[in-house]
Design an enzyme around this catalytic site. Structure first.
Site, PDB file in Angstrom:
ATOM      1  N   ILE A 197      -6.098   5.669  44.483  1.00 27.35           N
ATOM      2  CA  ILE A 197      -6.059   6.890  43.670  1.00 27.35           C
ATOM      3  C   ILE A 197      -4.623   7.388  43.549  1.00 27.35           C
ATOM      4  O   ILE A 197      -4.170   7.756  42.454  1.00 27.35           O
ATOM      5  CB  ILE A 197      -6.960   7.995  44.288  1.00 27.35           C
ATOM      6  CG1 ILE A 197      -8.429   7.551  44.225  1.00 27.35           C
ATOM      7  CG2 ILE A 197      -6.763   9.327  43.579  1.00 27.35           C
ATOM      8  CD1 ILE A 197      -9.417   8.558  44.762  1.00 27.35           C
ATOM      9  N   SER A 282      -5.065  12.165  48.393  1.00 28.13           N
ATOM     10  CA  SER A 282      -5.912  10.976  48.168  1.00 28.13           C
ATOM     11  C   SER A 282      -5.765  10.074  49.393  1.00 28.13           C
ATOM     12  O   SER A 282      -5.026   9.107  49.381  1.00 28.13           O
ATOM     13  CB  SER A 282      -5.492  10.251  46.897  1.00 28.13           C
ATOM     14  OG  SER A 282      -4.083  10.080  46.851  1.00 28.13           O
ATOM     15  N   HIS A 457      -4.972 -21.462  24.010  1.00 27.40           N
ATOM     16  CA  HIS A 457      -3.521 -21.251  23.919  1.00 27.40           C
ATOM     17  C   HIS A 457      -3.202 -20.445  22.666  1.00 27.40           C
ATOM     18  O   HIS A 457      -3.755 -20.734  21.608  1.00 27.40           O
ATOM     19  CB  HIS A 457      -2.804 -22.603  23.850  1.00 27.40           C
ATOM     20  CG  HIS A 457      -1.327 -22.455  23.621  1.00 27.40           C
ATOM     21  ND1 HIS A 457      -0.463 -22.088  24.638  1.00 27.40           N
ATOM     22  CD2 HIS A 457      -0.571 -22.595  22.495  1.00 27.40           C
ATOM     23  CE1 HIS A 457       0.776 -22.033  24.143  1.00 27.40           C
ATOM     24  NE2 HIS A 457       0.735 -22.325  22.851  1.00 27.40           N
TER      25      HIS A 457
HETATM   26  P1  FAD Z   1     -21.509   8.108  43.816  1.00 31.32           P
HETATM   27  O1  FAD Z   1     -20.931   7.605  42.551  1.00 31.32           O
HETATM   28  O2  FAD Z   1     -20.677   9.003  44.646  1.00 31.32           O
HETATM   29  O3  FAD Z   1     -22.856   8.826  43.415  1.00 31.32           O
HETATM   30  C1  FAD Z   1     -23.662   9.470  44.347  1.00 31.32           C
HETATM   31  C2  FAD Z   1     -24.488  10.492  43.611  1.00 31.32           C
HETATM   32  O4  FAD Z   1     -25.461  11.009  44.494  1.00 31.32           O
HETATM   33  C3  FAD Z   1     -23.680  11.693  43.129  1.00 31.32           C
HETATM   34  O5  FAD Z   1     -23.905  11.883  41.751  1.00 31.32           O
HETATM   35  C4  FAD Z   1     -24.200  12.854  43.957  1.00 31.32           C
HETATM   36  O6  FAD Z   1     -24.225  14.070  43.231  1.00 31.32           O
HETATM   37  C5  FAD Z   1     -25.609  12.392  44.271  1.00 31.32           C
HETATM   38  N1  FAD Z   1     -26.168  12.966  45.493  1.00 31.32           N
HETATM   39  C6  FAD Z   1     -25.606  13.011  46.723  1.00 31.32           C
HETATM   40  N2  FAD Z   1     -26.459  13.546  47.610  1.00 31.32           N
HETATM   41  C7  FAD Z   1     -27.596  13.843  46.920  1.00 31.32           C
HETATM   42  C8  FAD Z   1     -28.840  14.401  47.298  1.00 31.32           C
HETATM   43  N3  FAD Z   1     -29.119  14.725  48.562  1.00 31.32           N
HETATM   44  N4  FAD Z   1     -29.768  14.586  46.325  1.00 31.32           N
HETATM   45  C9  FAD Z   1     -29.518  14.231  45.030  1.00 31.32           C
HETATM   46  N5  FAD Z   1     -28.364  13.685  44.640  1.00 31.32           N
HETATM   47  C10 FAD Z   1     -27.405  13.486  45.575  1.00 31.32           C
HETATM   48  N6  FAD Z   1     -14.584   2.079  41.720  1.00 31.32           N
HETATM   49  C11 FAD Z   1     -14.431   0.958  40.973  1.00 31.32           C
HETATM   50  O7  FAD Z   1     -15.142  -0.013  41.191  1.00 31.32           O
HETATM   51  N7  FAD Z   1     -13.502   0.897  39.960  1.00 31.32           N
HETATM   52  C12 FAD Z   1     -12.692   1.951  39.681  1.00 31.32           C
HETATM   53  O8  FAD Z   1     -11.869   1.864  38.766  1.00 31.32           O
HETATM   54  C13 FAD Z   1     -12.813   3.125  40.446  1.00 31.32           C
HETATM   55  N8  FAD Z   1     -12.031   4.195  40.200  1.00 31.32           N
HETATM   56  C14 FAD Z   1     -12.192   5.329  40.936  1.00 31.32           C
HETATM   57  C15 FAD Z   1     -11.363   6.405  40.667  1.00 31.32           C
HETATM   58  C16 FAD Z   1     -11.471   7.565  41.397  1.00 31.32           C
HETATM   59  C17 FAD Z   1     -10.554   8.719  41.100  1.00 31.32           C
HETATM   60  C18 FAD Z   1     -12.471   7.655  42.417  1.00 31.32           C
HETATM   61  C19 FAD Z   1     -12.637   8.918  43.200  1.00 31.32           C
HETATM   62  C20 FAD Z   1     -13.308   6.599  42.688  1.00 31.32           C
HETATM   63  C21 FAD Z   1     -13.168   5.412  41.951  1.00 31.32           C
HETATM   64  N9  FAD Z   1     -13.967   4.301  42.210  1.00 31.32           N
HETATM   65  C22 FAD Z   1     -13.800   3.158  41.473  1.00 31.32           C
HETATM   66  C23 FAD Z   1     -15.006   4.312  43.256  1.00 31.32           C
HETATM   67  C24 FAD Z   1     -16.406   4.555  42.628  1.00 31.32           C
HETATM   68  O9  FAD Z   1     -16.372   5.771  41.930  1.00 31.32           O
HETATM   69  C25 FAD Z   1     -17.442   4.590  43.719  1.00 31.32           C
HETATM   70  O10 FAD Z   1     -17.385   3.401  44.479  1.00 31.32           O
HETATM   71  C26 FAD Z   1     -18.843   4.703  43.124  1.00 31.32           C
HETATM   72  O11 FAD Z   1     -18.972   5.862  42.333  1.00 31.32           O
HETATM   73  C27 FAD Z   1     -19.880   4.730  44.237  1.00 31.32           C
HETATM   74  O12 FAD Z   1     -21.149   4.774  43.689  1.00 31.32           O
HETATM   75  P2  FAD Z   1     -22.380   5.403  44.506  1.00 31.32           P
HETATM   76  O13 FAD Z   1     -23.534   5.314  43.585  1.00 31.32           O
HETATM   77  O14 FAD Z   1     -22.470   4.788  45.824  1.00 31.32           O
HETATM   78  O15 FAD Z   1     -21.976   6.918  44.763  1.00 31.32           O
HETATM   79  P1  NAI Z   2      -7.428   4.482  49.769  1.00 33.26           P
HETATM   80  O1  NAI Z   2      -8.127   4.107  50.999  1.00 33.26           O
HETATM   81  O2  NAI Z   2      -7.265   3.507  48.683  1.00 33.26           O
HETATM   82  O3  NAI Z   2      -5.967   5.019  50.116  1.00 33.26           O
HETATM   83  C1  NAI Z   2      -5.751   6.078  50.989  1.00 33.26           C
HETATM   84  C2  NAI Z   2      -4.323   5.984  51.488  1.00 33.26           C
HETATM   85  O4  NAI Z   2      -4.013   7.173  52.170  1.00 33.26           O
HETATM   86  C3  NAI Z   2      -4.109   4.834  52.452  1.00 33.26           C
HETATM   87  O5  NAI Z   2      -2.995   4.085  52.070  1.00 33.26           O
HETATM   88  C4  NAI Z   2      -3.927   5.522  53.793  1.00 33.26           C
HETATM   89  O6  NAI Z   2      -3.089   4.822  54.675  1.00 33.26           O
HETATM   90  C5  NAI Z   2      -3.305   6.832  53.353  1.00 33.26           C
HETATM   91  N1  NAI Z   2      -3.464   7.913  54.305  1.00 33.26           N
HETATM   92  C6  NAI Z   2      -4.548   8.203  55.066  1.00 33.26           C
HETATM   93  N2  NAI Z   2      -4.306   9.303  55.829  1.00 33.26           N
HETATM   94  C7  NAI Z   2      -3.056   9.716  55.520  1.00 33.26           C
HETATM   95  C8  NAI Z   2      -2.250  10.794  55.960  1.00 33.26           C
HETATM   96  N3  NAI Z   2      -2.684  11.653  56.869  1.00 33.26           N
HETATM   97  N4  NAI Z   2      -1.006  10.916  55.448  1.00 33.26           N
HETATM   98  C9  NAI Z   2      -0.545  10.039  54.520  1.00 33.26           C
HETATM   99  N5  NAI Z   2      -1.268   8.995  54.072  1.00 33.26           N
HETATM  100  C10 NAI Z   2      -2.518   8.843  54.554  1.00 33.26           C
HETATM  101  O7  NAI Z   2      -8.197   5.795  49.257  1.00 33.26           O
HETATM  102  P2  NAI Z   2      -8.069   6.643  47.925  1.00 33.26           P
HETATM  103  O8  NAI Z   2      -6.857   6.277  47.157  1.00 33.26           O
HETATM  104  O9  NAI Z   2      -8.284   8.045  48.332  1.00 33.26           O
HETATM  105  O10 NAI Z   2      -9.340   6.161  47.125  1.00 33.26           O
HETATM  106  C11 NAI Z   2     -10.624   6.232  47.728  1.00 33.26           C
HETATM  107  C12 NAI Z   2     -11.451   5.057  47.377  1.00 33.26           C
HETATM  108  O11 NAI Z   2     -11.905   5.162  46.034  1.00 33.26           O
HETATM  109  C13 NAI Z   2     -10.718   3.728  47.424  1.00 33.26           C
HETATM  110  O12 NAI Z   2     -10.684   3.208  48.714  1.00 33.26           O
HETATM  111  C14 NAI Z   2     -11.542   2.881  46.522  1.00 33.26           C
HETATM  112  O13 NAI Z   2     -12.628   2.376  47.248  1.00 33.26           O
HETATM  113  C15 NAI Z   2     -12.026   3.878  45.481  1.00 33.26           C
HETATM  114  N6  NAI Z   2     -11.191   3.767  44.278  1.00 33.26           N
HETATM  115  C16 NAI Z   2     -11.182   2.585  43.603  1.00 33.26           C
HETATM  116  C17 NAI Z   2     -10.396   2.424  42.491  1.00 33.26           C
HETATM  117  C18 NAI Z   2     -10.388   1.117  41.810  1.00 33.26           C
HETATM  118  O14 NAI Z   2     -11.226   0.290  42.107  1.00 33.26           O
HETATM  119  N7  NAI Z   2      -9.453   0.868  40.894  1.00 33.26           N
HETATM  120  C19 NAI Z   2      -9.573   3.518  41.971  1.00 33.26           C
HETATM  121  C20 NAI Z   2      -9.616   4.702  42.793  1.00 33.26           C
HETATM  122  C21 NAI Z   2     -10.421   4.806  43.885  1.00 33.26           C
END
Ligand code: FAD
Ligand code: NAI
Length: 478
Positions: A197, A282, A457
Site C-alpha cells: 500500500i 500502511s 512478435h
Molecule cells: P474483505 O474484502 O475484507 O471483505 C470482508 C467483508 O466482510 C467486508 O465487506 C466486511 O464489511 C464484511 N464483514 C465483516 N464482518 C462481518 C460480519 N460480522 N457480518 C457481516 N459482514 C461482515 N489484493 C489483491 O489481490 N490485489 C490488489 O491489487 C489489492 N489491492 C489492495 C489495495 C488496498 C489499498 C488494500 C487495503 C487491499 C488490497 N488488496 C489487494 C487486498 C484485498 O483487498 C483483500 O485481500 C481482499 O479484499 C480480501 O477479501 P475477503 O473477502 O477475505 O475480505
Molecule cells: P504490507 O505487509 O505489504 O507492508 C507493511 C510494511 O510496513 C512492511 O514493510 C512492514 O515492515 C512495515 N512496518 C510494519 N510496522 C512498521 C512500523 N512500526 N514502522 C514502520 N514500518 C512498519 O502491508 P500493507 O502495505 O499495509 O498492505 C496490507 C496488505 O494488503 C498487503 O500485505 C497485501 O496483502 C494487501 N495489498 C495487496 C496489494 C496488491 O496485491 N497489489 C495492494 C495493497 C495491499
C-alpha cells in the site's frame, strides 16, 4: 420459522461473494450476510468488501489516472508530443474512481440476483447450533433476525493494523480508506510502511506532485520479493522517481500540529522529525472477527487472531469454513476467491482445490512488479540447485517501441528436472505477463516448454520466452 439455507456466507468481499455465487451455481441455497455500507452508498450495504470498495479497485483506478498524468508530463515528450498547461483535477479523478467502484459493487448485486443468492443486510454473528443447523443472528438497520444453515463460510476479511498511540482520523492521518479519497494533492506526504500500500499509494500522490517520504521499519527493501527485483525497484523508485524511502527506522511519536503531522523517528543513532501535511499508515492488515460471536460457538482463532483452518479451509467446528484475509496465507483478493470456490465445491461434494504454490503476487507500481513461486534467496536457503535466465526489457522490441524498457524477466528452474520454480518480473505490464508463468507452473512446465512455445512478435511476452531460453544459455536476442 427462521430462514434456512444450505450455505450461509458471512462477509461479502471477494472470498465471500464468490463462495456464495459458486455454491448457488452448484444448486445449493445460498445467502450472504454483509454489514458494510460505506459513507457514500445511501445507506445500502455494499458488496465487494475491502477489495472493491477501499482496496484493489479504487487504488488501481487512481494508479492509472496518476500514471497518465505522469506520462503526459514526462513521457509524451519523447514521442514528440507536447502541450502547455497540464493540470490535474483531483475531484474528477476521484469521481471516476467512485464510479468504477459503484459500477462493480452494484454489479455483484446483479450477480447475486442472477445466481439466486440471497443478500442479508446486517452484521452476522454466531448464536449456536441446533439439529445440525448453525444459528446466526443478522443484526440490520431494521432489526435482528435469526437465520440457520447447514454450512457457514466465514469471510469477514481484514482491517488495517494500527500503531500504538497513532489515531487514524482519515483526514490528516489516514489508512487505506482516507488515502484513497484525498480532496487535493498534499504538498508533503508521509507514509509509514514501505509495503504494497505504501508504495502503490505513495506512487499515486508522488506522480501528482506530492513530496513523498516513506518510513520503513525493516532494514531490507521489499524483503519478500526476489532481491534482484527489489534492487531494481529501489533504484527506479528512489533515483528515477524521487520517492524518499528510509529503511530500518523506528517510529517514536506521531503528533498533530498546526502545520499537519510530525513524525519523530529513530534511524541509526540519530532522531529525526518528518513534518508532513498528511500521513498514510500502511503497516499491514489484521484479520477481522469482531462481533462474529466466535466465543458463542468455540470458533478457534490462532495466536495472530486468524481463524484456524486446515489446508481446505475447514475450521474445527463441523460444517464451518473460513476463507480469505481472515485465515492464514497471503491477503490477496484472488487467493480469497479461489478459496471461496474451493469451499463451495467441497460442500457440494466435489473435489475442491487450490494450489497455494502458484498464487501470483503483483504490485501495481510503475514499473509493475509480479512474481510466482520461489525467489532465488528462498532456493538458496532451501539448498535447491537451480538455473537462472534473466532478460532485460531493454532487449525487447515492443518495450522499446512503447518507450518503457525498465526491468526484466527472471526465470528460475530446477537444475536437474528443469521444472520452473519461480518467475520474477519487474516492468511494464508485469501483472499480465505473470499469468503465463502461473499457467506454466500449474501444469508443471519446464523452462524448455516455454522456450519451445511460439510467442507473438513483437510483444513483451517475448521477454518471458527469452528468459526461458536464457535458462539454457541460448537466448537469441540477448
Ligand atoms: P474483505 O474484502 O475484507 O471483505 C470482508 C467483508 O466482510 C467486508 O465487506 C466486511 O464489511 C464484511 N464483514 C465483516 N464482518 C462481518 C460480519 N460480522 N457480518 C457481516 N459482514 C461482515 N489484493 C489483491 O489481490 N490485489 C490488489 O491489487 C489489492 N489491492 C489492495 C489495495 C488496498 C489499498 C488494500 C487495503 C487491499 C488490497 N488488496 C489487494 C487486498 C484485498 O483487498 C483483500 O485481500 C481482499 O479484499 C480480501 O477479501 P475477503 O473477502 O477475505 O475480505
Ligand atoms: P504490507 O505487509 O505489504 O507492508 C507493511 C510494511 O510496513 C512492511 O514493510 C512492514 O515492515 C512495515 N512496518 C510494519 N510496522 C512498521 C512500523 N512500526 N514502522 C514502520 N514500518 C512498519 O502491508 P500493507 O502495505 O499495509 O498492505 C496490507 C496488505 O494488503 C498487503 O500485505 C497485501 O496483502 C494487501 N495489498 C495487496 C496489494 C496488491 O496485491 N497489489 C495492494 C495493497 C495491499
Amino acid at each position: 420459522m427462521a430462514k434456512q439455507y444450505d450455505v450461509l456466507v458471512i462477509g461479502g468481499g471477494p472470498g465471500g461473494y464468490v463462495a456464495a455465487i459458486r455454491a448457488a451455481q452448484l444448486g445449493l441455497s445460498a445467502a450472504c450476510i454483509e454489514s458494510q455500507s460505506y459513507a457514500d452508498a445511501k445507506g445500502e450495504v455494499r458488496l465487494g468488501g475491502t477489495c472493491l470498495n477501499v482496496g484493489c479497485i479504487p487504488s488501481k483506478a487512481l494508479l492509472q489516472s496518476s500514471e497518465m498524468y505522469e506520462q503526459a508530463g514526462h513521457g509524451f515528450v519523447m514521442h514528440g508530443i507536447g502541450f502547455d498547461g497540464l493540470k490535474i483535477d483531483v475531484a474528477t479523478m476521484m469521481k471516476r474512481k467512485d464510479n468504477i467502484v459503484a459500477q462493480l459493487t452494484s454489479g455483484i448485486r446483479g450477480l447475486f440476483k442472477k445466481n439466486k443468492v440471497t443478500l442479508l443486510s446486517g452484521r452476522g454473528s454466531f448464536v449456536g447450533r441446533e439439529d445440525d443447523l448453525w444459528q446466526v443472528e443478522v443484526a440490520g438497520a431494521a432489526g435482528s433476525e435469526l437465520v440457520s444453515a447447514r454450512h457457514v463460510i466465514v469471510a469477514t476479511g481484514s482491517t488495517p493494523r494500527s500503531l500504538p498511540d497513532v489515531a487514524v482520523d482519515n483526514e490528516l492521518i489516514c489508512d487505506n480508506v482516507g488515502a484513497l479519497s484525498f480532496g487535493a494533492v498534499p504538498k508533503r506526504l508521509g507514509v509509514i510502511g514501505a509495503g504494497v500500500i505504501g508504495l502503490e499509494l505513495g506512487s499515486v500522490w508522488k506522480r501528482l506532485g506530492a513530496e513523498v517520504t516513506i518510513l520503513e521499519a525493516l532494514p531490507d527493501f521489499l524483503a519478500a520479493a526476489d532481491q534482484a527485483v527489489a534492487k531494481e525497484a529501489w533504484k527506479v523508485f528512489t533515483q528515477k522517481q524521487g520517492l524518499s524511502i528510509h529503511l530500518g527506522v523506528k517510529i517514536l511519536k506521531v503528533s498533530r500540529n498546526e502545520a499537519g503531522v510530525a513524525i519523530e523517528y529513530e534511524s541509526g543513532d540519530e532522531t529525526y522529525t518528518l513534518e508532513c501535511d498528511r500521513l498514510i499508515v500502511s503497516v499491514g492488515r489484521v484479520p477481522y472477527t469482531e462481533g462474529l460471536g466466535c466465543d458463542n460457538v468455540g470458533l478457534e482463532l490462532d495466536s495472530r487472531g486468524r481463524i484456524a483452518v486446515d489446508g481446505q479451509c475447514r475450521t474445527k467446528l463441523p460444517n464451518v469454513w473460513a476463507v480469505g484475509d481472515v485465515v492464514p496465507g497471503p491477503m490477496l483478493a484472488h487467493k480469497g476467491m479461489e478459496e471461496g470456490v474451493m469451499v463451495a465445491e467441497l460442500i457440494a461434494g466435489q473435489a475442491g482445490h487450490i494450489d497455494y504454490d502458484t498464487v501470483p503476487w503483483v504490485m501495481y507500481t510503475h514499473p509493475e512488479i509480479a512474481w510466482v513461486g520461489k525467489t532465488e534467496q528462498q532456493l538458496k536457503r532451501e539448498g535447491v540447485a537451480y538455473r537462472v535466465g534473466q532478460i532485460p526489457f531493454a532487449a525487447n522490441g515492443r518495450a522499446l517501441g512503447q518507450g518503457d524498457t525498465t526491468g526484466f524477466v527472471k526465470m528460475l528452474a530446477d537444475a536437474q528436472s528443469d521444472r520452473i520454480l519461480g518467475v520474477h518480473i519487474i516492468g511494464n505490464n508485469a501483472s499480465e505477463l505473470v499469468a503465463e508463468a502461473v499457467v506454466a507452473m500449474e501444469f508443471g512446465a519446464s523452462s524448455e516448454d516455454i522456450a519451445r512455445i511460439c510467442h507473438a512478435h513483437p510483444t513483451l511476452s517475448e521477454a518471458m520466452h527469452e528468459a526461458a531460453l536464457a535458462v539454457d544459455k541460448r537466448a537469441l536476442h540477448f
